[in-house]
Design a protein around this motif. Structure first.
Motif, PDB file in Angstrom:
ATOM      1  N   ASP A  74      -7.332  22.481   3.358  1.00  0.00           N
ATOM      2  CA  ASP A  74      -7.918  23.423   4.309  1.00  0.00           C
ATOM      3  C   ASP A  74      -9.227  23.937   3.758  1.00  0.00           C
ATOM      4  O   ASP A  74      -9.630  23.656   2.619  1.00  0.00           O
ATOM      5  N   THR A  75      -9.847  24.749   4.577  1.00  0.00           N
ATOM      6  CA  THR A  75     -11.106  25.351   4.142  1.00  0.00           C
ATOM      7  C   THR A  75     -10.897  26.329   2.993  1.00  0.00           C
ATOM      8  O   THR A  75     -11.800  26.548   2.185  1.00  0.00           O
ATOM      9  N   ASP A  76      -9.692  26.895   2.935  1.00  0.00           N
ATOM     10  CA  ASP A  76      -9.414  27.823   1.839  1.00  0.00           C
ATOM     11  C   ASP A  76      -8.864  27.129   0.614  1.00  0.00           C
ATOM     12  O   ASP A  76      -8.465  27.781  -0.349  1.00  0.00           O
ATOM     13  N   GLY A  77      -8.765  25.795   0.631  1.00  0.00           N
ATOM     14  CA  GLY A  77      -8.314  25.037  -0.530  1.00  0.00           C
ATOM     15  C   GLY A  77      -6.837  24.716  -0.534  1.00  0.00           C
ATOM     16  O   GLY A  77      -6.348  24.119  -1.481  1.00  0.00           O
ATOM     17  N   SER A  78      -6.097  25.088   0.528  1.00  0.00           N
ATOM     18  CA  SER A  78      -4.671  24.793   0.579  1.00  0.00           C
ATOM     19  C   SER A  78      -4.467  23.319   0.859  1.00  0.00           C
ATOM     20  O   SER A  78      -5.165  22.714   1.674  1.00  0.00           O
ATOM     21  N   LEU A  79      -3.455  22.739   0.196  1.00  0.00           N
ATOM     22  CA  LEU A  79      -3.181  21.311   0.315  1.00  0.00           C
ATOM     23  C   LEU A  79      -2.601  21.008   1.685  1.00  0.00           C
ATOM     24  O   LEU A  79      -1.680  21.673   2.161  1.00  0.00           O
ATOM     25  N   LEU A  80      -3.201  19.934   2.331  1.00  0.00           N
ATOM     26  CA  LEU A  80      -2.683  19.473   3.610  1.00  0.00           C
ATOM     27  C   LEU A  80      -1.883  18.205   3.436  1.00  0.00           C
ATOM     28  O   LEU A  80      -0.700  18.160   3.731  1.00  0.00           O
ATOM     29  N   THR A  81      -2.518  17.146   2.994  1.00  0.00           N
ATOM     30  CA  THR A  81      -1.829  15.873   2.829  1.00  0.00           C
ATOM     31  C   THR A  81      -2.559  15.038   1.799  1.00  0.00           C
ATOM     32  O   THR A  81      -3.778  15.143   1.633  1.00  0.00           O
ATOM     33  N   CYS A  82      -1.738  14.208   1.098  1.00  0.00           N
ATOM     34  CA  CYS A  82      -2.316  13.256   0.160  1.00  0.00           C
ATOM     35  C   CYS A  82      -1.949  11.827   0.557  1.00  0.00           C
ATOM     36  O   CYS A  82      -2.106  10.897  -0.222  1.00  0.00           O
ATOM     37  N   SER A  83      -1.391  11.641   1.839  1.00  0.00           N
ATOM     38  CA  SER A  83      -0.958  10.319   2.274  1.00  0.00           C
ATOM     39  C   SER A  83      -2.160   9.426   2.506  1.00  0.00           C
ATOM     40  O   SER A  83      -3.242   9.861   2.928  1.00  0.00           O
ATOM     41  N   ALA A  84      -1.934   8.092   2.282  1.00  0.00           N
ATOM     42  CA  ALA A  84      -3.023   7.121   2.477  1.00  0.00           C
ATOM     43  C   ALA A  84      -3.205   6.840   3.963  1.00  0.00           C
ATOM     44  O   ALA A  84      -2.243   6.808   4.736  1.00  0.00           O
ATOM     45  N   GLU A  85      -4.429   6.650   4.400  1.00  0.00           N
ATOM     46  CA  GLU A  85      -4.742   6.317   5.784  1.00  0.00           C
ATOM     47  C   GLU A  85      -5.010   4.823   5.884  1.00  0.00           C
ATOM     48  O   GLU A  85      -5.721   4.238   5.061  1.00  0.00           O
ATOM     49  N   ALA A  86      -4.391   4.193   6.931  1.00  0.00           N
ATOM     50  CA  ALA A  86      -4.572   2.749   7.136  1.00  0.00           C
ATOM     51  C   ALA A  86      -5.896   2.499   7.849  1.00  0.00           C
ATOM     52  O   ALA A  86      -6.035   2.696   9.054  1.00  0.00           O
ATOM     53  N   ILE A  87      -6.901   2.164   7.097  1.00  0.00           N
ATOM     54  CA  ILE A  87      -8.247   1.905   7.646  1.00  0.00           C
ATOM     55  C   ILE A  87      -8.558   0.431   7.420  1.00  0.00           C
ATOM     56  O   ILE A  87      -8.614  -0.038   6.286  1.00  0.00           O
ATOM     57  N   PHE A  88      -8.667  -0.292   8.529  1.00  0.00           N
ATOM     58  CA  PHE A  88      -8.936  -1.733   8.454  1.00  0.00           C
ATOM     59  C   PHE A  88     -10.433  -1.967   8.500  1.00  0.00           C
ATOM     60  O   PHE A  88     -11.129  -1.515   9.412  1.00  0.00           O
ATOM     61  N   LEU A  89     -10.924  -2.700   7.564  1.00  0.00           N
ATOM     62  CA  LEU A  89     -12.355  -3.014   7.479  1.00  0.00           C
ATOM     63  C   LEU A  89     -12.540  -4.512   7.544  1.00  0.00           C
ATOM     64  O   LEU A  89     -11.649  -5.270   7.132  1.00  0.00           O
ATOM     65  N   PRO A  90     -13.678  -4.999   8.079  1.00  0.00           N
ATOM     66  CA  PRO A  90     -13.887  -6.441   8.155  1.00  0.00           C
ATOM     67  C   PRO A  90     -13.895  -7.093   6.796  1.00  0.00           C
ATOM     68  O   PRO A  90     -13.495  -8.224   6.647  1.00  0.00           O
ATOM     69  N   VAL A  91     -14.330  -6.399   5.852  1.00  0.00           N
ATOM     70  CA  VAL A  91     -14.481  -7.015   4.535  1.00  0.00           C
ATOM     71  C   VAL A  91     -13.201  -6.955   3.725  1.00  0.00           C
ATOM     72  O   VAL A  91     -13.101  -7.553   2.673  1.00  0.00           O
ATOM     73  N   GLY A  92     -12.192  -6.235   4.195  1.00  0.00           N
ATOM     74  CA  GLY A  92     -10.940  -6.117   3.407  1.00  0.00           C
ATOM     75  C   GLY A  92     -10.337  -4.734   3.548  1.00  0.00           C
ATOM     76  O   GLY A  92     -10.826  -3.897   4.317  1.00  0.00           O
ATOM     77  N   LEU A  93      -9.252  -4.472   2.787  1.00  0.00           N
ATOM     78  CA  LEU A  93      -8.514  -3.217   2.856  1.00  0.00           C
ATOM     79  C   LEU A  93      -8.592  -2.512   1.507  1.00  0.00           C
ATOM     80  O   LEU A  93      -8.610  -3.158   0.464  1.00  0.00           O
ATOM     81  N   SER A  94      -8.585  -1.216   1.621  1.00  0.00           N
ATOM     82  CA  SER A  94      -8.560  -0.431   0.381  1.00  0.00           C
ATOM     83  C   SER A  94      -7.143  -0.373  -0.177  1.00  0.00           C
ATOM     84  O   SER A  94      -6.177  -0.792   0.465  1.00  0.00           O
ATOM     85  N   THR A  95      -7.030   0.181  -1.379  1.00  0.00           N
ATOM     86  CA  THR A  95      -5.708   0.282  -2.027  1.00  0.00           C
ATOM     87  C   THR A  95      -4.771   1.191  -1.234  1.00  0.00           C
ATOM     88  O   THR A  95      -3.588   0.888  -1.060  1.00  0.00           O
ATOM     89  N   GLY A  96      -5.267   2.300  -0.736  1.00  0.00           N
ATOM     90  CA  GLY A  96      -4.425   3.203   0.063  1.00  0.00           C
ATOM     91  C   GLY A  96      -3.907   2.530   1.305  1.00  0.00           C
ATOM     92  O   GLY A  96      -2.756   2.725   1.716  1.00  0.00           O
ATOM     93  N   ALA A  97      -4.768   1.712   1.951  1.00  0.00           N
ATOM     94  CA  ALA A  97      -4.333   1.020   3.166  1.00  0.00           C
ATOM     95  C   ALA A  97      -3.236   0.023   2.859  1.00  0.00           C
ATOM     96  O   ALA A  97      -2.263  -0.114   3.607  1.00  0.00           O
ATOM     97  N   LEU A  98      -3.377  -0.688   1.753  1.00  0.00           N
ATOM     98  CA  LEU A  98      -2.344  -1.657   1.389  1.00  0.00           C
ATOM     99  C   LEU A  98      -1.014  -0.966   1.130  1.00  0.00           C
ATOM    100  O   LEU A  98       0.042  -1.464   1.523  1.00  0.00           O
ATOM    101  N   ILE A  99      -1.074   0.160   0.496  1.00  0.00           N
ATOM    102  CA  ILE A  99       0.171   0.899   0.236  1.00  0.00           C
ATOM    103  C   ILE A  99       0.813   1.330   1.532  1.00  0.00           C
ATOM    104  O   ILE A  99       2.036   1.229   1.729  1.00  0.00           O
ATOM    105  N   ALA A 100       0.006   1.781   2.481  1.00  0.00           N
ATOM    106  CA  ALA A 100       0.555   2.197   3.774  1.00  0.00           C
ATOM    107  C   ALA A 100       1.189   1.035   4.501  1.00  0.00           C
ATOM    108  O   ALA A 100       2.252   1.169   5.136  1.00  0.00           O
TER     109      ALA A 100
END
Length: 777
Positions: free
Chosen positions: A568-594
């Motif tokens: 949050d804006t006050d620094g409170s933790l929201l989430t640390c989950s990986a987001e599945a973002i598909f890119l033409p050139v490949g996937l990031s490590t977080g996406a693969l985990i998801a």
């Protein structure tokens, strides 16, 4: 009427005398009255003449008669009626009755008519000295203090005389001492007894017996006397001081005597008794008296010498002091006799006792570093025989205090050495006992406690106190502390640890994070830049170098895993989950985990679905209750027996039209002669038989079948129907044969799922008819 007295009387009353002559004179009244006298204790043979009564009316012609009445008339006293003479018939005792009152009257002898009025007169018994003085309360006891002055009152005695004290000296008593002189005296008139000698000493003679005489007639010759005894005791006064029987008392006491025990008794004798003989003992201040104390035994007045401090023969072998004995209760009258106290000398010899060795210290403490080589000397104990023999001493370790034999001791020198490698982390302190034994008397031993402290050496490097879960917000600022860390070390207690934290020197020039040491065994992880993107990098690894404060510094490097999270804006933790973002050139490590997580979830769903379908298929066959052909009893017990088998007929499956009269037990093989006629099989009997045989073979090889008697239900609809099979079993078979090859066309993400379903094979068979059979395992 007139009276006449006998010539032996001492004299008539004054009223009957005239100038000392013995003549009688007339009076105008008829009676001449006075009292008569008679001697007591008359011893004559004839009656004692008392007196004579006569009236003027008596002319001597015997016309007048005299009568007598009153005390003793007729019994003691008698009267001559014609002459008026009165006589006493017997001896009288004045002490019994001192006088008698009588009445006399003159009457006419013929007519008994009183010639004169009746008149009283008294006959008094005249006393003689016939009673001796008597002491009615004797014998007597009395007491007088010893050393009393002359004339000290002792007591008073009184003698009683029964004679008449108003007549003569018969009752006049005089006192005298017949026995008891010259110690005591008596007053002749009063009978008061007093001391006659000065300074009579009770200690010389305590009891005196005094004989007192009382004599009447004023003590003259011929008087009667009586005696009594008086026991006079001299009471004690404190006129004697206590005296010791000897001037020096010799005592002996072992050096091992306990403090407070009695070491000897002395006594000062006092001739007095009671409180006057009570003695107080005191030790005269001096060098030897400080070791002892003295008290008085109240029963026998002995002085008991008590030990106040421990004795040591080797230090001092004899003690000499003086004891003073004095009276507790003093009499000021005898202060001039001198001091009422006495002094004696007491000499006490200390006897040598064989004692155990004595250690130089009450306890010992030694230090040794852990991992010290075996045989290293860490310290020594010393003990000495203080007796005169000065015996050698041998040392040993009490095995009960060192069960693991960590230490050894030199029996002669007393040096203690290590016998095993010591580990401070296992045992930080050892408590052992060392025994010292005398060579010439092994029975005498002493023991001392030895504490061995195991000192720490720096053998364990420090490490992070715990695995930290550190995160940084994407919107973090420069210099922000995102985690506080601490360390631990197995070497020293927590209170003595000193740690330092830093980043490794060989870091890259541009850093994302750094370590800041707070100086209190903690450090903080600080950011060095603004903003972190999970899309570009989700996890950072930060090495941390930790050093301890030992003499030989040890260090270790730990790694912190820092995750980039959304906040949050006050620094409170929201989430640390990986987001599945598909890119033409490949996937990031977080996406693969998801993606992997999703695949695992899909696999779990598919496995659960298949399991449910299989379970549903079995339950549908076993629990169908709508088919009127089913005649099944469900039970949970083993081997129901004949009652369960008679509930239905297997022949019904083969020929529904079979008559019930031909039922027979299916669990017993019938005999040929008794077997009923088999019904004619229908045209479909061969198909049914083949179907049942196939299903029995499958059931025998089924490993999931229960180990007890059970029922298996099958559904069979026949073969070759124009409408084809409408059974749900066939539908399931169709569904299980579905082709999943199209999953391979979906891309590499579904490669694992396609492999799972591609290898799956169906082994289920068609079922078209409901058949119930019993299979016993």
């Amino acid at each position: 009427m007139r009276q006449e007295w006998p010539h032996s009387q001492t004299g008539p009353p004054a009223a009957g005398r005239n100038g000392g002559s013995r003549g009688f004179q007339r009076v105008k009244r008829g009676w001449v009255w006075n009292q008569f006298f008679v001697l007591e204790e008359y011893m004559g043979s004839d009656p004692q003449y008392v007196g004579k009564l006569h009236t003027d009316l008596d002319k001597g012609d015997s016309a007048v008669k005299y009568t007598l009445s009153g005390d003793g008339a007729g019994t003691i006293f008698t009267i001559d009626q014609i002459t008026g003479d009165i006589h006493a018939l017997r001896s009288l005792d004045r002490e019994v009755k001192p006088y008698y009152t009588l009445r006399a009257q003159a009457v006419d002898i013929e007519t008994n008519r009183p010639l004169e009025p009746e008149s009283e007169f008294v006959i008094k018994v005249q006393d003689i000295n016939d009673n001796e003085p008597k002491f009615l309360e004797g014998p007597y006891t009395a007491s007088v203090p010893e050393m009393s002055p002359v004339g000290t009152y002792v007591m008073k005695v009184t003698a009683t005389d029964a004679d008449d004290p108003t007549y003569g000296n018969s009752a006049r008593v005089v006192y005298s001492i017949l026995h008891g002189q010259p110690y005591f005296s008596v007053d002749p008139k009063t009978g008061v007894i007093r001391t006659a000698l000065p300074n009579m000493d009770r200690e010389m003679k305590e009891l005196y017996q005094v004989l007192i005489q009382a004599k009447d007639m004023g003590g003259q010759l011929g008087g009667l006397a009586g005696t009594t005894t008086i026991n006079i005791t001299l009471s004690d006064v404190n006129d004697n001081p206590p005296r010791f029987s000897k001037s020096i008392f010799h005592l002996r006491v072992p050096e091992s005597s306990a403090v407070g025990s009695a070491v000897g008794r002395i006594k000062a004798h006092d001739l007095d008794i009671g409180k006057n003989a009570e003695v107080e003992y005191n030790i005269v201040p001096g060098d030897g008296g400080a070791m002892f104390d003295i008290t008085t035994n109240e029963h026998n007045q002995e002085g008991i010498i008590m030990l106040k401090k421990p004795l040591d023969y080797e230090t001092k072998k004899a003690y000499t002091f003086k004891v003073e004995a004095s009276n507790a209760h003093l009499d000021p009258r005898f202060h001039n006799f001198g001091p009422f106290k006495d002094t004696a000398t007491v000499k006490i010899n200390v006897l040598d006792v064989d004692e155990p060795p004595v250690f130089s210290k009450p306890s010992y403490a030694m230090d040794v570093y852990e991992d010290t080589p075996q045989g290293t000397i860490i310290g020594a104990v010393t003990a000495q025989d203080l007796d005169a023999g000065n015996s050698p001493v041998r040392y040993s370790i009490d095995w009960k205090s060192d069960l693991d034999s960590f230490f050894d001791i030199d029996p002669v020198r007393g040096t203690i050495s290590t016998n095993e490698l010591l580990d401070r982390e296992s045992i930080a302190q050892h408590n052992i006992s060392v025994v010292a034994t005398k060579v010439n008397n092994p029975v005498l031993t002493s023991k001392v406690a030895v504490t061995v402290h195991v000192l720490d050496i720096n053998e364990f490097p420090p490490e992070l106190a715990m695995p930290y879960e550190t995160y940084v917000c994407e919107s973090a600022k420069v210099g922000q502390v995102i985690q506080v860390i601490s360390a631990r070390d197995q070497d020293l207690p927590q209170a003595g640890q000193k740690f330092s934290f830093k980043s490794p020197q060989e870091g890259v020039k541009t850093k994302n994070f750094t370590i800041r040491d707070f100086g209190n065994n903690t450090a903080g992880v600080m950011t060095l830049r603004v903003g972190f993107k999970r899309r570009s990098q989700e996890i950072y690894h930060l090495p941390v170098v930790i050093e301890d404060g030992g003499l030989q510094t040890l260090s270790s490097t730990g790694t912190l895993t820092i995750r980039v999270c959304g906040c949050d804006t006050d620094g409170s933790l929201l989430t640390c989950s990986a987001e599945a973002i598909f890119l033409p050139v490949g996937l990031s490590t977080g996406a693969l985990i998801a993606i992997l997580v999703c695949i695992v979830i899909l696999l779990v769903i598919v496995v659960l679905y298949v399991g449910v379908r299989r379970q549903k298929k079995k339950e549908t066959l076993m629990t169908s209750k709508e088919d009127i052909r089913d005649n099944v009893i469900h039970y949970d017990d083993e081997g129901g027996g004949e009652e369960d088998t008679h509930a239905f007929d297997m022949g019904t499956l083969r020929n529904p039209k079979v008559i019930k009269e031909n039922m027979f037990r299916r669990d017993v093989k019938p005999e040929l002669g008794l077997c009923p006629r088999r019904p004619v099989a229908s045209q479909n009997s061969a198909d049914i038989s083949n179907f049942i045989s196939l299903r029995l073979q499958e059931h025998e090889g089924d490993t999931s079948a229960p180990p007890y008697d059970s029922l298996a239900t099958y559904a069979y609809e026949g073969e070759g129907s124009v409408a084809e099979s409408l059974s749900s079993i066939e539908s399931v078979k169709g569904e299980t044969e579905e082709d999943y090859d199209y999953l391979n066309e979906w891309g590499p993400r579904f490669k694992t799922l396609a492999g799972i379903f591609g290898e799956r094979s169906e082994s289920q068979s068609d079922v078209t008819s409901s058949i119930t059979t019993e299979n016993k395992h």
